[in-house]
Write a protein that holds these residues in place. Structure first.
Motif, short mmCIF file in Angstrom:
data_model
loop_
_atom_site.label_atom_id
_atom_site.label_comp_id
_atom_site.label_asym_id
_atom_site.label_seq_id
_atom_site.Cartn_x
_atom_site.Cartn_y
_atom_site.Cartn_z
N ASP A 231 -3.91 5.15 -9.90
CA ASP A 231 -4.78 6.23 -10.38
C ASP A 231 -4.27 7.57 -9.85
O ASP A 231 -3.39 7.63 -8.99
N TYR B 215 -3.44 4.17 -0.23
CA TYR B 215 -3.81 3.70 -1.56
C TYR B 215 -3.31 2.26 -1.71
O TYR B 215 -2.23 1.92 -1.23
N THR C 134 -10.41 -1.60 0.83
CA THR C 134 -11.31 -0.66 0.16
C THR C 134 -10.61 0.60 -0.32
O THR C 134 -11.26 1.53 -0.80
N PHE C 135 -9.29 0.64 -0.23
CA PHE C 135 -8.55 1.84 -0.61
C PHE C 135 -8.52 2.01 -2.13
O PHE C 135 -8.57 1.04 -2.89
N ALA C 136 -8.41 3.26 -2.55
CA ALA C 136 -8.30 3.58 -3.99
C ALA C 136 -6.98 3.03 -4.53
O ALA C 136 -6.03 2.79 -3.78
N LYS C 137 -6.93 2.84 -5.84
CA LYS C 137 -5.73 2.33 -6.50
C LYS C 137 -4.63 3.38 -6.52
O LYS C 137 -4.86 4.53 -6.89
N TRP D 36 0.86 -1.17 0.00
CA TRP D 36 0.00 0.00 0.00
C TRP D 36 0.91 1.23 0.00
O TRP D 36 2.05 1.17 0.46
N ARG E 81 -5.38 -4.41 -3.51
CA ARG E 81 -6.61 -3.86 -4.12
C ARG E 81 -7.80 -4.78 -3.87
O ARG E 81 -8.93 -4.30 -3.68
N THR F 200 -3.44 9.58 3.45
CA THR F 200 -4.37 8.73 2.71
C THR F 200 -3.66 7.47 2.26
O THR F 200 -2.51 7.52 1.80
#
Length: 178
Positions: free
Chosen positions: A154, A137, A148-151, A129, A144, A135
């Motif tokens: 991105d 990611y 539930t974290f964003a990629k 991560w 992933r 934050t």
């Protein structure tokens, strides 16, 4: 053993003598006389490749066992707060992170570890991560799929799973599981 050594020495001397009689370089010789005794000595030149008997086989050296690959020196143990922050994003209850490891890289911190279930069974051997400005990611596939974290690949980070830092941290965690 002495007989074998003496035979090898005689063979080497014969080879050197043969080289000297065919135009090869002969070592200089000296004669010394002691009272009541005449002695002739010859300096022995180092054997050349041509003087090596064809019957001698190379001595094989024992092979060392392969060592464990060295981990990246940037990898350090993750503190409990970072591990807890990653664990807070698990999408399945009962999962936890072991072998927590980090690489601090300027404005981002990469956090890696092994995901295990409540019984201790490994679900993912190594995942990574990326943390930026507080934050989290998810970078690798397992990260992933289990959180539930964003990629991380991105916007705004654009750090792919193939990023050198991600790969280095992943290797460190894998090495901890061996």
């Amino acid at each position: 053993m002495r007989t074998l050594f003496a035979a090898g020495a005689a063979l080497a001397l014969l080879s050197l003598t043969a080289c000297g009689s065919t135009g090869g370089s002969a070592a200089p010789s000296a004669t010394s006389t002691a009272p009541g005794q005449a002695t002739t000595t010859s300096a022995v030149a180092p054997p050349s490749a041509a003087a090596t008997p064809a019957t001698s086989a190379p001595v094989s050296q024992p092979q060392a066992a392969p060592s464990k690959p060295a981990s990246d020196p940037r990898c350090v143990p993750a503190d409990d707060a970072l591990v807890s922050r990653v664990e807070s994003g698990f999408s399945e209850s009962g999962l936890s992170l072991i072998n927590g490891t980090v690489i601090n890289s300027g404005p981002v911190t990469l956090v890696g570890g092994s995901t295990v279930d409540a019984s201790g069974k490994v679900k993912n051997r190594s995942d990574v991560w990326v943390m930026s400005n507080g934050t989290v990611y998810a970078s690798t596939g397992g990260a992933r799929n289990t959180t539930t974290f964003a990629k991380a690949s991105d916007a705004p980070l654009r750090i792919s799973p193939g990023d050198e830092r991600v790969q280095a941290l992943d290797a460190c965690v894998v090495n901890l599981t061996r």
